[in-house]
Write a protein that holds these residues in place. Structure first.
Motif, PDB file in Angstrom:
ATOM      1  N   GLU A 755      -9.842  23.547  -1.746  1.00 29.13           N
ATOM      2  CA  GLU A 755      -9.622  22.109  -1.738  1.00 29.13           C
ATOM      3  C   GLU A 755      -8.941  21.664  -0.443  1.00 29.13           C
ATOM      4  O   GLU A 755      -8.201  22.416   0.193  1.00 29.13           O
ATOM      5  CB  GLU A 755      -8.797  21.686  -2.950  1.00 29.13           C
ATOM      6  CG  GLU A 755      -7.392  22.219  -2.986  1.00 29.13           C
ATOM      7  CD  GLU A 755      -6.616  21.739  -4.191  1.00 29.13           C
ATOM      8  OE1 GLU A 755      -5.381  21.651  -4.108  1.00 29.13           O
ATOM      9  OE2 GLU A 755      -7.247  21.434  -5.230  1.00 29.13           O
ATOM     10  N   GLN A 756      -9.210  20.402  -0.052  1.00 32.30           N
ATOM     11  CA  GLN A 756      -8.657  19.880   1.193  1.00 32.30           C
ATOM     12  C   GLN A 756      -8.477  18.371   1.085  1.00 32.30           C
ATOM     13  O   GLN A 756      -9.245  17.686   0.402  1.00 32.30           O
ATOM     14  CB  GLN A 756      -9.553  20.228   2.376  1.00 32.30           C
ATOM     15  CG  GLN A 756     -11.015  19.854   2.195  1.00 32.30           C
ATOM     16  CD  GLN A 756     -11.899  20.409   3.278  1.00 32.30           C
ATOM     17  OE1 GLN A 756     -11.649  20.229   4.466  1.00 32.30           O
ATOM     18  NE2 GLN A 756     -12.958  21.101   2.880  1.00 32.30           N
ATOM     19  N   GLN A 757      -7.460  17.867   1.763  1.00 28.90           N
ATOM     20  CA  GLN A 757      -7.150  16.446   1.741  1.00 28.90           C
ATOM     21  C   GLN A 757      -8.041  15.699   2.726  1.00 28.90           C
ATOM     22  O   GLN A 757      -8.335  16.194   3.824  1.00 28.90           O
ATOM     23  CB  GLN A 757      -5.678  16.229   2.099  1.00 28.90           C
ATOM     24  CG  GLN A 757      -5.213  14.791   2.100  1.00 28.90           C
ATOM     25  CD  GLN A 757      -5.364  14.117   0.754  1.00 28.90           C
ATOM     26  OE1 GLN A 757      -6.279  13.311   0.572  1.00 28.90           O
ATOM     27  NE2 GLN A 757      -4.490  14.450  -0.203  1.00 28.90           N
ATOM     28  N   THR A 758      -8.492  14.475   2.348  1.00 30.09           N
ATOM     29  CA  THR A 758      -9.412  13.716   3.187  1.00 30.09           C
ATOM     30  C   THR A 758      -8.864  12.376   3.649  1.00 30.09           C
ATOM     31  O   THR A 758      -9.528  11.683   4.429  1.00 30.09           O
ATOM     32  CB  THR A 758     -10.732  13.453   2.436  1.00 30.09           C
ATOM     33  OG1 THR A 758     -10.471  12.604   1.312  1.00 30.09           O
ATOM     34  CG2 THR A 758     -11.366  14.755   1.955  1.00 30.09           C
ATOM     35  N   ASP A 759      -7.660  11.975   3.173  1.00 30.95           N
ATOM     36  CA  ASP A 759      -7.177  10.641   3.491  1.00 30.95           C
ATOM     37  C   ASP A 759      -5.662  10.644   3.629  1.00 30.95           C
ATOM     38  O   ASP A 759      -4.955  11.414   2.953  1.00 30.95           O
ATOM     39  CB  ASP A 759      -7.594   9.645   2.397  1.00 30.95           C
ATOM     40  CG  ASP A 759      -7.272   8.212   2.760  1.00 30.95           C
ATOM     41  OD1 ASP A 759      -8.004   7.631   3.582  1.00 30.95           O
ATOM     42  OD2 ASP A 759      -6.286   7.668   2.227  1.00 30.95           O
ATOM     43  N   LEU A 760      -5.154   9.748   4.467  1.00 36.56           N
ATOM     44  CA  LEU A 760      -3.726   9.698   4.734  1.00 36.56           C
ATOM     45  C   LEU A 760      -2.929   8.996   3.637  1.00 36.56           C
ATOM     46  O   LEU A 760      -1.721   8.823   3.783  1.00 36.56           O
ATOM     47  CB  LEU A 760      -3.477   9.012   6.083  1.00 36.56           C
ATOM     48  CG  LEU A 760      -3.919   9.823   7.302  1.00 36.56           C
ATOM     49  CD1 LEU A 760      -3.870   8.988   8.567  1.00 36.56           C
ATOM     50  CD2 LEU A 760      -3.075  11.083   7.456  1.00 36.56           C
ATOM     51  N   SER A 761      -3.580   8.604   2.551  1.00 38.62           N
ATOM     52  CA  SER A 761      -2.811   8.149   1.382  1.00 38.62           C
ATOM     53  C   SER A 761      -2.229   9.348   0.627  1.00 38.62           C
ATOM     54  O   SER A 761      -1.300   9.191  -0.163  1.00 38.62           O
ATOM     55  CB  SER A 761      -3.699   7.315   0.451  1.00 38.62           C
ATOM     56  OG  SER A 761      -4.758   8.105  -0.071  1.00 38.62           O
ATOM     57  N   PHE A 762      -2.781  10.535   0.850  1.00 37.15           N
ATOM     58  CA  PHE A 762      -2.271  11.781   0.272  1.00 37.15           C
ATOM     59  C   PHE A 762      -2.203  11.717  -1.260  1.00 37.15           C
ATOM     60  O   PHE A 762      -1.285  12.268  -1.876  1.00 37.15           O
ATOM     61  CB  PHE A 762      -0.889  12.129   0.833  1.00 37.15           C
ATOM     62  CG  PHE A 762      -0.868  12.374   2.306  1.00 37.15           C
ATOM     63  CD1 PHE A 762      -1.580  13.427   2.871  1.00 37.15           C
ATOM     64  CD2 PHE A 762      -0.144  11.546   3.156  1.00 37.15           C
ATOM     65  CE1 PHE A 762      -1.564  13.653   4.238  1.00 37.15           C
ATOM     66  CE2 PHE A 762      -0.123  11.764   4.530  1.00 37.15           C
ATOM     67  CZ  PHE A 762      -0.835  12.820   5.066  1.00 37.15           C
ATOM     68  N   THR A 763      -3.154  11.062  -1.894  1.00 39.88           N
ATOM     69  CA  THR A 763      -3.179  11.003  -3.356  1.00 39.88           C
ATOM     70  C   THR A 763      -4.087  12.110  -3.899  1.00 39.88           C
ATOM     71  O   THR A 763      -4.960  12.620  -3.187  1.00 39.88           O
ATOM     72  CB  THR A 763      -3.708   9.644  -3.836  1.00 39.88           C
ATOM     73  OG1 THR A 763      -5.048   9.458  -3.363  1.00 39.88           O
ATOM     74  CG2 THR A 763      -2.830   8.504  -3.319  1.00 39.88           C
ATOM     75  N   PRO A 764      -3.934  12.493  -5.169  1.00 43.84           N
ATOM     76  CA  PRO A 764      -4.808  13.531  -5.735  1.00 43.84           C
ATOM     77  C   PRO A 764      -6.275  13.136  -5.722  1.00 43.84           C
ATOM     78  O   PRO A 764      -7.157  14.001  -5.607  1.00 43.84           O
ATOM     79  CB  PRO A 764      -4.279  13.679  -7.165  1.00 43.84           C
ATOM     80  CG  PRO A 764      -2.864  13.211  -7.114  1.00 43.84           C
ATOM     81  CD  PRO A 764      -2.845  12.119  -6.094  1.00 43.84           C
TER      82      PRO A 764
END
Length: 831
Positions: A755-764
């Motif tokens: 899994e990897q984060q895609t946005d700077l909101s850093f939400t699940p």
């Protein structure tokens, strides 16, 4: 369980063919076929061995195995086989590379989590792109890369501050086209057809003109229907390339190049997947819509939710998005010359180049409906290098570099009742001097040192207007005066100009509102606040303070590297390096915002690497391994929030630590069987990052530490960087079956990403889940390889995962997924 099944299926298929193929080949073999197998293995350079790949990543031609840097190199054939048809697909070519397809030309690149969401030309990319040795100043130029008639694509992992300079903190992508060949008439024609009515045609011809002159012409056209139900996420791209090579003497070479790419269609969009709460203190609570991931932004399903969504502070319902309003009209082109002169002491190379681009498109996001953008720019650069070839133990590359650009930008970040319009011209220049020298201490041990000095100058001048429809209890006497929101029913009953014209001309807004009977006749953009004629509400434009804005700044920075190399054996290289990378600071159009100002500071990476490149077992087994540790300081993070009741796109600075291991294994198990493994373990986390917003408006998945200096403050230390999966694994198999005078080649590959984060909101919800994909291809060609026919399937198990996400001020959440299963046939003729 499904992922386990998919991985088992993909790996099982590869393993089964790997085990069965030698016996199958033996059963079918005749004397002619055995001779053909021997002939095949000889073409690999060493009987039964691996190819020698030549790269120019260090500004000189050398074997991939001799280059003491981590690098992936992919040929044109491998790009085609992997289904790479646009910049959005680049994430499939290397475990280190991540791609954010932001819509239109807004593709952003990341290497090991280092990069930037480059959504406007005031931001530089953290991953440098070079076409045929020329730096591409705008990150959006990735949209102009149509992969045809390519010699190779090189992915340099890690900062390249010495030879490539600024804006290469994450690494470099080199796009290298095939070059003309003197004295040779040759070429190819390739055609492809697949599902979604995919049509691809490309070809090239190399024509000798005289003994010392040749031209190469190449062209490509690709089109297909959209992956989404509403026709979006389609493809329409046409490219041409022309080169002339002149070699008047044995020492002098002149190559002239021209290229042009046009991209059309509707462009890529996501689907409306859900809504975040707008209740203060509960903004990260999420409600999914349940619509299909391939619905599209202007589908009936997405619009059914949009028309029930209120856009504050006007409390007007969002209008539907019409697919007729979605388009992209993008063009990229350039001219360049490469002069090479061979001296007894080395080689002089001079590359002057001019490039321009035009981008007219609409952007669709959570609150955008849609946002029109017109952008055009041009750049000029010249690089002069001397690569020495002295007889002694000291040799190196020495050079000078100059770059300048100017960009005209007009955009309306159109959010229906909120419409920030920005019109500006920005640009600047940069010059640098650099050197990288290698000292041969012994025949096996070398010391490599390099340095670069860079001066950057940037400017922006333009206007910034913010149009806003409001529903106040009392009409404020001047823009920005305090007001309170009455009950919902009172606001909803008013007559508001909820649908404002999607234009980049601010006066058109005013004229439209006058013509609609909303504001008094004679209103101008300088009036600031306009009472609505029909109702007690009002209309605000923060225009007077936003006109004639100017910002400029400059930076002077040294970057440097130190490395040691040791040949354990003629086929085993051990190396260790330290390199400093630098991304230039930037200028902004306004002096307000979270962490923002008229300018923001540069960012730096200090990268420590130790690695080894090896060939074993008679040149049939290649094992390259690298360990890396990066200290990332002042990371430029541009993010969306609300400041002073208005949308804000400010820049904050953070610090990160990045470390991991990279393994690349290639094994020619038999003369007809090749196996490949690429693996990366990555630990890329923020050590420090502070994001802010108006109290009660922040929607970030980081720790909320309360209101500090009047702003809601979030601390994001410990959060993973964007597009930085902890585990990335690629497996590949190529098996050739010799059938008389024909070769039948089976190719399979499987990829896993955690899994990897895609946005700077850093939400699940903005996290892309782990996934496994697999691709298969079967190719038949005669022994002389003058033609081939291939059948292929990409993403064979139809595995879907998020590649891009956006969260709007209304709470709407859009997500874009990777392409579904695609398949087709491809035919190629060489001559």
């Amino acid at each position: 369980m499904r992922k386990v099944y998919l991985l088992g299926s993909a790996v099982g298929a590869i393993a089964a063919v790997a085990v069965a193929s030698p016996a199958m080949a033996q059963d079918m073999a005749t004397q002619t076929e055995a001779e053909r197998e021997a002939e095949l293995s000889e073409t690999e350079g060493v009987p039964g061995g691996l190819n020698t790949i030549i790269v120019t990543a260090q500004r000189r031609a050398e074997s991939l195995q001799d280059a003491a840097i981590p690098i992936d190199a992919l040929s044109s054939e491998k790009l085609t086989r992997a289904g790479i048809e646009s910049a959005n697909d680049l994430g499939r070519i290397s475990p280190s590379l991540g791609v954010n397809p932001g819509g239109g030309p807004l593709t952003s690149l990341f290497i090991r989590g280092v990069g930037a969401l480059t959504v406007n030309p005031l931001q530089d990319s953290g991953v440098a792109q070079n076409y045929d040795g020329v730096y591409l100043g705008r990150a959006s130029s990735a949209a102009g890369q149509n992969f045809y008639d390519m010699e190779r694509v090189e992915v340099l992992k890690g900062p390249q501050g010495t030879l490539y300079g600024r804006n290469a903190t994450g690494g470099v992508l080199n796009y290298i086209p095939m070059k003309p060949q003197v004295g040779e008439f040759s070429g190819y024609l390739q055609a492809e057809y697949g599902n979604f009515d995919k049509i691809g045609v490309q070809g090239a011809v190399n024509v000798p003109l005289t003994d010392g002159m040749a031209v190469r012409l190449a062209a490509s056209h690709q089109s297909r229907d959209g992956y989404n139900d509403d026709g979006t996420s389609d493809l329409e791209a046409t490219s041409v390339r022309a080169q002339m090579l002149m070699e008047p003497t044995d020492r002098l070479s002149l190559r002239f190049g021209f290229d042009y790419t046009s991209v059309g269609g509707k462009g890529s969009t996501g689907s409306l997947l859900g809504f975040f709460s707008n209740t203060p203190g509960q903004q990260t609570e999420f409600t999914p819509t349940g619509i299909d991931i391939d619905s599209g932004a202007c589908s009936a399903a997405s619009n059914a939710f949009r028309v029930q969504t209120f856009q504050g502070p006007s409390f007007a319902l969002l209008p539907p998005i019409s697919c007729d309003d979605l388009f992209q009209d993008l063009s990229y082109g350039g001219l360049q010359t490469e002069l090479t002169y061979e001296l007894d002491a080395g080689t002089i190379t001079i590359i002057p180049a001019w490039r321009e681009y035009s981008q007219d498109y609409t952007f669709v996001g959570p609150g955008f409906a849609p946002a029109p953008t017109q952008e055009s720019g041009e750049q000029f650069s010249i690089e002069a290098r001397f690569a020495s070839d002295f007889d002694g133990p000291v040799n190196g590359v020495f050079g000078l570099y100059y770059f300048e650009e100017e960009v005209d930008f007009a955009a309306n970040f159109y959010q229906v009742a909120v419409a920030p319009i920005q019109n500006w011209t920005n640009g600047g220049d940069s010059w640098a001097a650099f050197a990288q020298v290698t000292f041969d201490v012994t025949d096996q041990f070398r010391i490599n040192v390099g340095g670069r000095y860079t001066e950057d100058n940037k400017f922006v001048r333009g206007d910034d207007f913010a149009f806003l429809t409001i529903c106040p209890l009392e009409v404020p006497p001047f823009p920005g005066a305090p007001f309170t929101i009455p009950d919902f029913a009172g606001c909803a009953a008013q007559n508001y100009p909820a649908v404002l014209p999607p234009t980049t001309d601010p006066q058109v807004y005013i004229d439209s509102l006058i013509a609609g009977g909303f504001i008094p006749p004679g209103s101008t953009i300088n009036d600031g606040f306009y009472p609505l004629i029909n109702g007690s509400a009002g209309f605000i434009v923060d225009g007077g303070a936003g006109q004639g804005l100017t910002s400029e700044d400059s930076w002077k920075e040294p970057t440097y590297r130190v490395g040691v190399e040791y040949d354990l054996t003629p086929d085993s290289l051990l190396y260790a390096t330290y390199e400093r990378g630098y991304r230039a600071g930037g200028v902004e159009l306004a002096a307000v915002g979270a962490g923002g100002g008229l300018s923001f500071d540069p960012e730096f990476i200090d990268a420590f690497t130790i690695g080894s490149k090896n060939r074993f077992l008679g040149d049939t087994l290649q094992v390259n391994i690298e360990g890396f540790y990066w200290e990332y300081k002042g990371q430029q993070i541009t993010y969306f929030s609300t400041i002073d009741d208005a949308p804000n796109f400010g820049t904050a600075n953070g610090d990160s630590t990045i470390k991991g291991i990279d393994l690349d294994v290639l094994w020619a198990a038999t003369p007809t069987t090749t196996l490949g493994v690429k693996f990366q373990y990555l630990d890329a986390k923020l050590d420090q990052l502070t994001l802010v917003s108006d109290p009660g408006t922040g929607r970030f998945g980081c720790e909320n530490v309360g209101v500090v200096s009047g702003l809601q403050t979030f601390e994001c230390a410990g959060t993973e960087l964007l597009y930085s999966p902890e585990i990335a694994l690629d497996l590949a198999l190529e098996q050739v079956f010799v059938l008389g005078n024909f070769d039948l080649t089976f190719f399979a590959d499987a990829s896993y990403r955690s899994e990897q984060q895609t946005d700077l909101s850093f939400t699940p919800q903005t996290v892309s889940d782990e996934y496994i994909t697999a691709n298969f291809q079967l190719t038949l060609e005669p022994a002389d390889a003058l033609w081939s026919i291939s059948a292929f399937v990409n993403n064979a198990f139809d595995e879907r995962y998020l590649v891009n996400t956006n969260v709007g001020s209304s709470g709407a959440f859009y997500g874009e997924h990777n392409p579904p299963r695609t398949y087709g046939v491809r035919a190629k003729i060489d001559f």
